[in-house]
Structures are given as C-alpha cells and as structure tokens.
Write a protein that holds these residues in place. Sequence first.
Motif, PDB file in Angstrom:
ATOM      1  N   LEU A 177       0.828  -1.200   0.000  1.00  0.00           N
ATOM      2  CA  LEU A 177       0.000   0.000   0.000  1.00  0.00           C
ATOM      3  C   LEU A 177       0.867   1.256   0.000  1.00  0.00           C
ATOM      4  CD1 LEU A 177      -2.703  -0.930   2.695  1.00  0.00           C
ATOM      5  CD2 LEU A 177      -2.677  -1.457   0.245  1.00  0.00           C
ATOM      6  N   PRO A 181       1.544   3.532  -4.866  1.00  0.00           N
ATOM      7  CA  PRO A 181       1.214   4.837  -5.451  1.00  0.00           C
ATOM      8  C   PRO A 181       2.391   5.502  -6.171  1.00  0.00           C
ATOM      9  CG  PRO A 181       0.211   4.636  -3.293  1.00  0.00           C
ATOM     10  CD  PRO A 181       1.122   3.458  -3.449  1.00  0.00           C
ATOM     11  N   GLU A 200      -3.692   0.372 -10.257  1.00  0.00           N
ATOM     12  CA  GLU A 200      -4.835   0.916  -9.510  1.00  0.00           C
ATOM     13  C   GLU A 200      -5.740  -0.206  -9.023  1.00  0.00           C
ATOM     14  OE1 GLU A 200      -6.676   3.679 -12.180  1.00  0.00           O
ATOM     15  OE2 GLU A 200      -5.500   5.380 -11.436  1.00  0.00           O
ATOM     16  N   LEU A 203      -3.983  -2.025  -6.135  1.00  0.00           N
ATOM     17  CA  LEU A 203      -3.997  -1.233  -4.907  1.00  0.00           C
ATOM     18  C   LEU A 203      -5.358  -1.306  -4.225  1.00  0.00           C
ATOM     19  CD1 LEU A 203      -2.606   0.716  -2.962  1.00  0.00           C
ATOM     20  CD2 LEU A 203      -3.266   2.596  -4.475  1.00  0.00           C
ATOM     21  N   ASP A 204      -6.425  -1.180  -4.990  1.00  0.00           N
ATOM     22  CA  ASP A 204      -7.768  -1.272  -4.414  1.00  0.00           C
ATOM     23  C   ASP A 204      -7.999  -2.631  -3.764  1.00  0.00           C
ATOM     24  OD1 ASP A 204      -8.401   1.276  -5.200  1.00  0.00           O
ATOM     25  OD2 ASP A 204      -9.533   0.676  -6.981  1.00  0.00           O
ATOM     26  N   ILE A 207      -5.964  -3.174  -0.415  1.00  0.00           N
ATOM     27  CA  ILE A 207      -6.569  -2.556   0.759  1.00  0.00           C
ATOM     28  C   ILE A 207      -7.545  -3.533   1.404  1.00  0.00           C
ATOM     29  CG2 ILE A 207      -8.156  -0.741   1.534  1.00  0.00           C
ATOM     30  CD1 ILE A 207      -6.823   1.120  -0.521  1.00  0.00           C
ATOM     31  N   ASN A 249       1.632   5.027   3.577  1.00  0.00           N
ATOM     32  CA  ASN A 249       0.409   5.511   2.942  1.00  0.00           C
ATOM     33  C   ASN A 249      -0.687   5.461   4.006  1.00  0.00           C
ATOM     34  OD1 ASN A 249      -1.871   5.992   1.408  1.00  0.00           O
ATOM     35  ND2 ASN A 249      -1.309   4.585  -0.240  1.00  0.00           N
ATOM     36  N   SER A 251      -3.514   6.968   4.567  1.00  0.00           N
ATOM     37  CA  SER A 251      -4.936   6.894   4.206  1.00  0.00           C
ATOM     38  C   SER A 251      -5.317   5.486   3.767  1.00  0.00           C
ATOM     39  CB  SER A 251      -5.262   7.902   3.108  1.00  0.00           C
ATOM     40  OG  SER A 251      -4.503   7.645   1.938  1.00  0.00           O
ATOM     41  N   ALA A 252      -4.470   4.845   2.955  1.00  0.00           N
ATOM     42  CA  ALA A 252      -4.757   3.475   2.523  1.00  0.00           C
ATOM     43  C   ALA A 252      -4.682   2.506   3.697  1.00  0.00           C
ATOM     44  CB  ALA A 252      -3.787   3.046   1.420  1.00  0.00           C
ATOM     45  N   ARG A 253      -3.695   2.698   4.570  1.00  0.00           N
ATOM     46  CA  ARG A 253      -3.570   1.838   5.749  1.00  0.00           C
ATOM     47  C   ARG A 253      -4.783   1.989   6.667  1.00  0.00           C
ATOM     48  NH1 ARG A 253       1.545  -0.043   7.823  1.00  0.00           N
ATOM     49  NH2 ARG A 253       3.060  -0.233   6.126  1.00  0.00           N
ATOM     50  N   ALA A 255      -7.793   2.861   5.751  1.00  0.00           N
ATOM     51  CA  ALA A 255      -8.904   2.196   5.061  1.00  0.00           C
ATOM     52  C   ALA A 255      -8.821   0.683   5.221  1.00  0.00           C
ATOM     53  CB  ALA A 255      -8.903   2.569   3.580  1.00  0.00           C
ATOM     54  N   ALA A 256      -7.595   0.185   5.403  1.00  0.00           N
ATOM     55  CA  ALA A 256      -7.376  -1.256   5.578  1.00  0.00           C
ATOM     56  C   ALA A 256      -7.446  -1.682   7.038  1.00  0.00           C
ATOM     57  CB  ALA A 256      -6.027  -1.652   4.997  1.00  0.00           C
TER      58      ALA A 256
END
Length: 267
Positions: A177, A181, A200, A203-204, A207, A249, A251-253, A255-256
């Motif tokens: 993650l 990017p 992309e 990555l989605d 997460i 990252n 924000s991604a972390r 979200a995960a």
Amino acid sequence: MSLDRLPSIAAAIRAAMLECDPHKKVMAARRVARDWRLGRLAYDFDVMMPDQPGRPEAPELLPPNRMPKRGKAGSERGRIALWHALAHIEFVAIDLALDMAGRFGAGMNAAFVGDFLSVAADEAMHFALLDRHLRTLGSHYGALPAHAGLWTAAHDTRHDVAARLAVVPMVLEARGLDVTPTTLERVRAAGDESGALILERILDDEIRHVRIGATHFADVAKRLDVVTETLWKTLVSRYFRGTLKPPFNDSARLAAGLSRELYAGVA
C-alpha cells in the motif's frame, strides 16, 4: 450429493498449491475459490499443506544479494524488470493466501477460509494481468531471475495463525500500500496507461486484503484475551525479518484497518 462425499477443501487447496505451471495455478486457485463459494467442497481438513508450494522451472530464484539490478528507470530493461518483479510477488501471493486458508482454516472458521480463498483468486487475477502486460512488452514471467525469499515469512509462521496474520497481510501486504502509489505515478508518467490501470486495481484489492488480515487478527487477539496492538507488536518483532520504514500511505492503511498508532510505534 451428500456432504460427506464432497471433496475436502484441504485437498483442493493442496492440489492448487502443488501446481507448478503458473497459468494452471491461476486457474486452480480461482476454481477452488469458486467451488467453495458454490458449496462444492466440504469443510474438512484431512490433508496437510505442503511445506513448499509448486514452482515452475523458471524464473530462477535468487537470494536478495544476488538479484541483478533492474536497470535505468524508464529504460526498456528497467520497465520489464519492474513488471517481472511485480508478477513474481503476485504469483507467490497466490500460495500465501491458499496456505493461509488451508493451514489454519480448521482452527478458525468457514468465513476465514472464504476470505482467504477470495484473496487467492484476486492474486491469481493480478498475476494473470501482470504476465499479460509483460507479454505486451515482449517478455513473460520466468524470463528474469526472481526473489527467493518471499516464501520465508510463510515458513517462519507456519505454526501460528496470529503470527502469519501479523506478518503477511499486516506487514508485507501493507508495505505494498505504501509503495504502489509511487510506482503508479512513475508508470503513468512514462505513458503506460494500461499498466497504471493494473496497479490501480491491485492497490484497491490490496486494501481489502490487508483489512481481511487485520480483522481476523483482531478476532484472534480477542479470543486470546490479549490487546490487539500488543500482540501485533510482539509478533512482528519476533517474526518479521526487516524493519518497518516510512513513508507510509496512512490513508490506505487506515482504510485497511491499520491505525497510525499501531505501526508508528515499531517503525
């Protein structure tokens, strides 16, 4: 057909893991996930998972200190080396997810098995996309040497589901993650829009994969009556061969399901 005559989920997973041909492994992983989802496999763990999964003759697997340099960024050699390395990561990730479901499913539950089989199917799809992209560049998976150490984390944590969850989804996949990017920006800047779309998608999906790992890890900690953060930090310090290094990252972390407080304390 009665349930006792259904093939076991463990046997199906083991067969997929032992498949050596990359594209047959892709199909086998997706088939196991589909058959489980459709109720065609019994929740039965009657065979052991292999210590080592099936591997094709190529790529040659090398220790990190013997891996050749990828070449100048932006060069044809560098681009092919990048996509080959990504394909290898996703190929090994198929077996990591299958092994999670097959090795630990008996001590967890059916939802755990289903979650990690869905991860395995995603990783199989990712590998297929990356190998196809490599072919558009005039190469293919197996054309270059690859990192030999990616299975090490699975071997080191084969005895403990909490350790496996702590290290594989919550450290190794979470690292993806962080770095994807930047790779995506570089690929898009080079004009490779089809490659950027693949990254992309990966990555989605990753997460979701990390969130699955974090959720099941929290369930294990609750069952053990241990604070989730304390257990994770203890297991990472014991089993992760490396260091957690920023940049993260965040924000991604988040979200995960990984809070900044969790990983900042061991970075």
